[in-house]
Design a protein around this motif. Structure first.
Motif: not given
Ligand SMILES: [Zn+2]
Length: 265
Positions: A8-10, A73-76, A127-129, A131-133, A168-171
């Motif tokens: 999930y995300h937001d 849940f990604d991104d924060g 962590s989700h990196s 800078s979220h590349p 991993v950000p961005g898949g």
């Molecule tokens: Zn993300």
């Protein structure tokens, strides 16, 4: 080892999708509204009465037990604290929150204090990196390693213990993404590969995830959570078709470029 992880995300108020997480139409595709998310939780609870587990207990699951479920849940985005954690706790569950460290304490993301509170309430912080590349797998080894180490340091400082999990950000996953994560001390890494089978890269256990989008119905979420084959196969085929078309598109692009510029650089 197998696990079913949902990504999930937001979770936002209707028509206020920029209030949490990354702004814009692309990010909004992954944001659920509050009522919809609660319907997801109800449907999942019905389909998987034992509920989701914490990553910390993953290795305790015996091979003859049903495949464990994990909610991530990604991104924060801010909604991790303002809504998602409360909704999970209402049904007695905990989540895994993966935070893009450079965005901590910015308006639509969680603050350091909120991260500490989430951790104290039993949620897992990862962590989700930094800078979220969006295409981390295109980064150099050093850039990848830095994305992991700087985010881990910042998050570990905030929660007061070593952070050892990440997503991993961005898949855009590659072996080097996992190898640099492992070198940085990550022991569990979630990807966006839609598979249940986990695998190991160096000292890191790598897990796939099934993506939840804005239009994913509660029924599909529950079917994914309980390991039904059809929606998993659909995601697997779709994901790999997308990867293949990017690869073909990439080659096609290079061919066109060569015919225009007579060079391969
Ligand atoms: Zn993300």
């Amino acid at each position: 080892m197998k696990a079913i992880s949902l990504m999930y995300h937001d979770v936002v108020e209707r028509d206020r999708s920029d209030a949490s997480g990354f702004p814009g139409a692309d990010a909004a595709l992954y944001k659920l509204d509050r009522g919809q998310f609660q319907n997801h939780l109800r449907a999942i609870a019905k389909a998987v009465p034992r509920g989701p587990i914490s990553l910390l207990n993953l290795t305790e699951i015996a091979p003859d037990e049903p495949t464990p479920l994990l909610l991530t849940f990604d991104d924060g985005g801010k909604s991790a604290f303002t809504f998602i954690a409360d909704a999970l706790e209402e049904v007695g569950w905990r989540g895994h929150f993966f935070i893009a460290a450079n965005y901590i304490d910015t308006p639509s993301f969680v603050s350091a204090e909120e991260i500490r509170k989430l951790k104290r309430r039993g949620h897992i912080i990862g962590s989700h990196s930094s800078s979220h590349p969006l295409r981390m797998s295109n980064y150099s080894w050093d850039e990848m390693y830095k994305e992991w180490t700087t985010s881990i340091e910042k998050l570990s400082d905030i929660v007061g213990e070593r952070v050892t999990v990440a997503s991993v950000p961005g898949g855009h996953y590659s072996d080097d993404v996992a190898k640099t994560a492992s070198l940085a001390g990550i022991e569990r890494l979630f990807t966006s590969e839609p598979v249940m089978q986990c695998w190991t890269v160096d000292h890191c256990l790598v897990l796939g995830r099934y993506t939840i989008q804005r239009w994913t119905s509660p029924m599909i979420a529950a079917d994914l959570a309980s390991g039904k084959i059809a929606p998993r196969v659909r995601q697997f085929l779709f994901w790999n078709a997308k990867k293949a078309s990017k690869a073909v598109g990439g080659r096609y692009y290079l061919k066109i470029r060569r015919s225009f510029f007579g060079t391969t650089t």
